[in-house]
Design a protein around this motif. Structure first.
Motif, PDB file in Angstrom:
ATOM      1  N   GLU A 167      -7.459   2.308  -5.335  1.00 22.97           N
ATOM      2  CA  GLU A 167      -8.194   2.540  -4.097  1.00 22.97           C
ATOM      3  C   GLU A 167      -8.890   1.240  -3.712  1.00 22.97           C
ATOM      4  OE1 GLU A 167      -8.397   5.302  -2.316  1.00 22.97           O
ATOM      5  OE2 GLU A 167      -7.291   6.614  -3.690  1.00 22.97           O
ATOM      6  N   PRO A 168      -8.972   0.922  -2.424  1.00 22.30           N
ATOM      7  CA  PRO A 168      -9.644  -0.310  -2.026  1.00 22.30           C
ATOM      8  C   PRO A 168     -11.062  -0.457  -2.590  1.00 22.30           C
ATOM      9  CG  PRO A 168      -8.407   0.543  -0.182  1.00 22.30           C
ATOM     10  CD  PRO A 168      -8.327   1.575  -1.287  1.00 22.30           C
ATOM     11  N   ALA A 169     -11.807   0.637  -2.680  1.00 23.83           N
ATOM     12  CA  ALA A 169     -13.171   0.556  -3.209  1.00 23.83           C
ATOM     13  C   ALA A 169     -13.200   0.150  -4.673  1.00 23.83           C
ATOM     14  CB  ALA A 169     -13.877   1.899  -3.021  1.00 23.83           C
ATOM     15  N   ALA A 170     -12.149   0.432  -5.412  1.00 23.81           N
ATOM     16  CA  ALA A 170     -12.097   0.098  -6.842  1.00 23.81           C
ATOM     17  C   ALA A 170     -11.763  -1.369  -7.080  1.00 23.81           C
ATOM     18  CB  ALA A 170     -11.069   0.982  -7.546  1.00 23.81           C
ATOM     19  N   ILE A 171     -11.291  -2.062  -6.061  1.00 22.28           N
ATOM     20  CA  ILE A 171     -10.859  -3.452  -6.214  1.00 22.28           C
ATOM     21  C   ILE A 171     -12.049  -4.403  -6.291  1.00 22.28           C
ATOM     22  CG2 ILE A 171      -9.583  -5.323  -5.079  1.00 22.28           C
ATOM     23  CD1 ILE A 171      -7.719  -3.100  -3.943  1.00 22.28           C
ATOM     24  N   GLU A 172     -13.125  -4.055  -5.617  1.00 17.75           N
ATOM     25  CA  GLU A 172     -14.271  -4.959  -5.490  1.00 17.75           C
ATOM     26  C   GLU A 172     -14.789  -5.485  -6.824  1.00 17.75           C
ATOM     27  OE1 GLU A 172     -18.772  -4.711  -3.792  1.00 17.75           O
ATOM     28  OE2 GLU A 172     -17.202  -3.737  -2.620  1.00 17.75           O
ATOM     29  N   GLY A 173     -14.864  -4.655  -7.846  1.00 14.88           N
ATOM     30  CA  GLY A 173     -15.447  -5.062  -9.122  1.00 14.88           C
ATOM     31  C   GLY A 173     -14.475  -5.709 -10.092  1.00 14.88           C
ATOM     32  N   LEU A 174     -13.224  -5.887  -9.717  1.00 23.01           N
ATOM     33  CA  LEU A 174     -12.229  -6.450 -10.633  1.00 23.01           C
ATOM     34  C   LEU A 174     -12.358  -7.961 -10.763  1.00 23.01           C
ATOM     35  CD1 LEU A 174      -9.039  -4.498  -9.500  1.00 23.01           C
ATOM     36  CD2 LEU A 174     -10.508  -4.021 -11.466  1.00 23.01           C
ATOM     37  N   ALA A 175     -12.064  -8.483 -11.951  1.00 24.03           N
ATOM     38  CA  ALA A 175     -12.006  -9.932 -12.162  1.00 24.03           C
ATOM     39  C   ALA A 175     -10.789 -10.456 -11.414  1.00 24.03           C
ATOM     40  CB  ALA A 175     -11.893 -10.242 -13.650  1.00 24.03           C
ATOM     41  N   GLN A 229       0.853  -1.188   0.000  1.00 18.52           N
ATOM     42  CA  GLN A 229       0.000   0.000   0.000  1.00 18.52           C
ATOM     43  C   GLN A 229       0.888   1.236   0.000  1.00 18.52           C
ATOM     44  OE1 GLN A 229      -2.687  -1.112   3.392  1.00 18.52           O
ATOM     45  NE2 GLN A 229      -4.199  -0.145   2.063  1.00 18.52           N
ATOM     46  N   ASP A 230       0.406   2.276  -0.704  1.00 17.57           N
ATOM     47  CA  ASP A 230       1.126   3.542  -0.671  1.00 17.57           C
ATOM     48  C   ASP A 230       0.607   4.381   0.494  1.00 17.57           C
ATOM     49  OD1 ASP A 230      -1.301   4.631  -1.574  1.00 17.57           O
ATOM     50  OD2 ASP A 230      -0.529   5.166  -3.551  1.00 17.57           O
ATOM     51  N   ASP A 231       1.137   5.585   0.654  1.00 17.36           N
ATOM     52  CA  ASP A 231       0.744   6.448   1.769  1.00 17.36           C
ATOM     53  C   ASP A 231      -0.726   6.843   1.725  1.00 17.36           C
ATOM     54  OD1 ASP A 231       3.302   6.341   2.793  1.00 17.36           O
ATOM     55  OD2 ASP A 231       3.948   8.211   1.823  1.00 17.36           O
ATOM     56  N   ALA A 232      -1.347   6.781   0.540  1.00 19.40           N
ATOM     57  CA  ALA A 232      -2.767   7.118   0.399  1.00 19.40           C
ATOM     58  C   ALA A 232      -3.665   5.901   0.625  1.00 19.40           C
ATOM     59  CB  ALA A 232      -3.026   7.704  -0.992  1.00 19.40           C
ATOM     60  N   GLY A 233      -3.069   4.737   0.898  1.00 17.48           N
ATOM     61  CA  GLY A 233      -3.854   3.531   1.149  1.00 17.48           C
ATOM     62  C   GLY A 233      -4.210   2.738  -0.097  1.00 17.48           C
ATOM     63  N   ARG A 234      -3.688   3.171  -1.258  1.00 18.33           N
ATOM     64  CA  ARG A 234      -3.954   2.422  -2.485  1.00 18.33           C
ATOM     65  C   ARG A 234      -3.117   1.139  -2.501  1.00 18.33           C
ATOM     66  NH1 ARG A 234      -2.553   6.604  -7.005  1.00 18.33           N
ATOM     67  NH2 ARG A 234      -0.689   6.552  -5.704  1.00 18.33           N
ATOM     68  N   VAL A 235      -3.651   0.117  -3.168  1.00 17.33           N
ATOM     69  CA  VAL A 235      -3.015  -1.202  -3.210  1.00 17.33           C
ATOM     70  C   VAL A 235      -2.403  -1.417  -4.591  1.00 17.33           C
ATOM     71  CG1 VAL A 235      -3.408  -3.687  -2.975  1.00 17.33           C
ATOM     72  CG2 VAL A 235      -4.724  -2.076  -1.568  1.00 17.33           C
ATOM     73  N   LEU A 236      -1.186  -1.951  -4.615  1.00 15.22           N
ATOM     74  CA  LEU A 236      -0.496  -2.262  -5.863  1.00 15.22           C
ATOM     75  C   LEU A 236      -1.038  -3.577  -6.416  1.00 15.22           C
ATOM     76  CD1 LEU A 236       1.814  -1.582  -7.870  1.00 15.22           C
ATOM     77  CD2 LEU A 236       3.324  -2.962  -6.398  1.00 15.22           C
ATOM     78  N   LEU A 237      -1.606  -3.532  -7.632  1.00 14.97           N
ATOM     79  CA  LEU A 237      -2.159  -4.724  -8.277  1.00 14.97           C
ATOM     80  C   LEU A 237      -1.688  -4.810  -9.718  1.00 14.97           C
ATOM     81  CD1 LEU A 237      -5.885  -4.720  -7.097  1.00 14.97           C
ATOM     82  CD2 LEU A 237      -4.031  -6.144  -6.258  1.00 14.97           C
ATOM     83  N   ILE A 238      -1.666  -6.045 -10.206  1.00 18.68           N
ATOM     84  CA  ILE A 238      -1.360  -6.278 -11.615  1.00 18.68           C
ATOM     85  C   ILE A 238      -2.535  -6.986 -12.272  1.00 18.68           C
ATOM     86  CG2 ILE A 238       1.116  -6.461 -11.186  1.00 18.68           C
ATOM     87  CD1 ILE A 238       0.801  -9.547 -11.672  1.00 18.68           C
ATOM     88  N   GLU A 239      -2.674  -6.764 -13.575  1.00 19.03           N
ATOM     89  CA  GLU A 239      -3.544  -7.612 -14.373  1.00 19.03           C
ATOM     90  C   GLU A 239      -2.616  -8.658 -14.978  1.00 19.03           C
ATOM     91  OE1 GLU A 239      -7.134  -7.099 -17.503  1.00 19.03           O
ATOM     92  OE2 GLU A 239      -5.235  -6.150 -18.074  1.00 19.03           O
ATOM     93  N   ARG A 240      -2.886  -9.921 -14.678  1.00 20.00           N
ATOM     94  CA  ARG A 240      -1.998 -11.010 -15.088  1.00 20.00           C
ATOM     95  C   ARG A 240      -2.091 -11.253 -16.587  1.00 20.00           C
ATOM     96  NH1 ARG A 240      -0.288 -14.829 -11.216  1.00 20.00           N
ATOM     97  NH2 ARG A 240      -0.399 -16.300 -12.935  1.00 20.00           N
TER      98      ARG A 240
END
Length: 156
Positions: A126-134, A27-38
């Motif tokens: 943002e954590p809220a944006a993760i919910e709808g991801l495949a 997570q960065d200082d703003a609480g965002r999570v590092l993710l990749i699309e595989r």
């Protein structure tokens, strides 16, 4: 290597392998999570992969994150150990793995988001944006555990 994931599927092949896998919850200082699309399946995930002979498990998480995202990290803790026998991964070469993954908590210490052969997208979300991801349900569990920030790691 093409693979098929089975989750709580009674018709799943019987595992014949157990391989140390690692992921990094960053997570960065703003609480965002590092993710990749595989690149191999188009699903979103924490960066990670397999530990290689001759390296420590934390070093594997650092290496895999850098390779897949361009982000240098420092391990700061443990989110959990995930070894659910109901998650089986069958590969075309006949290997059938039982899930075994160690998810580390980490922070960025350098680099910038860059795709690789293993990632088609790299984003801080943002954590809220993760919910709808495949995403595979077992990966989602790791992210939810990371977001909860429990002082005791998940063991299961």
């Amino acid at each position: 290597m093409p693979k098929t994931d089975y989750l709580d599927d009674p018709s799943a092949p019987r595992p014949n392998s157990l391989v140390v896998g690692v992921t990094a919850f960053v997570q960065d200082d703003a609480g965002r999570v590092l993710l990749i699309e595989r690149a191999d399946n188009g699903q979103w995930a924490l960066p990670g992969g397999g530990q290689e002979v001759g390296e420590s498990t934390p070093a594997a998480a650092v290496r895999e994150t850098l390779e897949e995202t361009g982000i240098g990290i420092e391990i700061t803790g443990l989110v959990g150990i995930y070894s659910y026998p109901g998650h089986v991964i069958a590969y075309d070469d006949g290997e059938v793995r039982q899930e075994f993954s160690i998810c580390f908590r980490a922070r960025q210490v350098g680099g910038s988001a860059t795709t690789s052969d293993e990632s088609t997208q790299v984003h801080w979300l943002e954590p809220a944006a993760i919910e709808g991801l495949a995403m595979h349900p077992r990966m989602r569990v790791r992210i939810e555990d990371g977001l909860r920030g429990d002082p005791q790691p998940y063991l299961g």
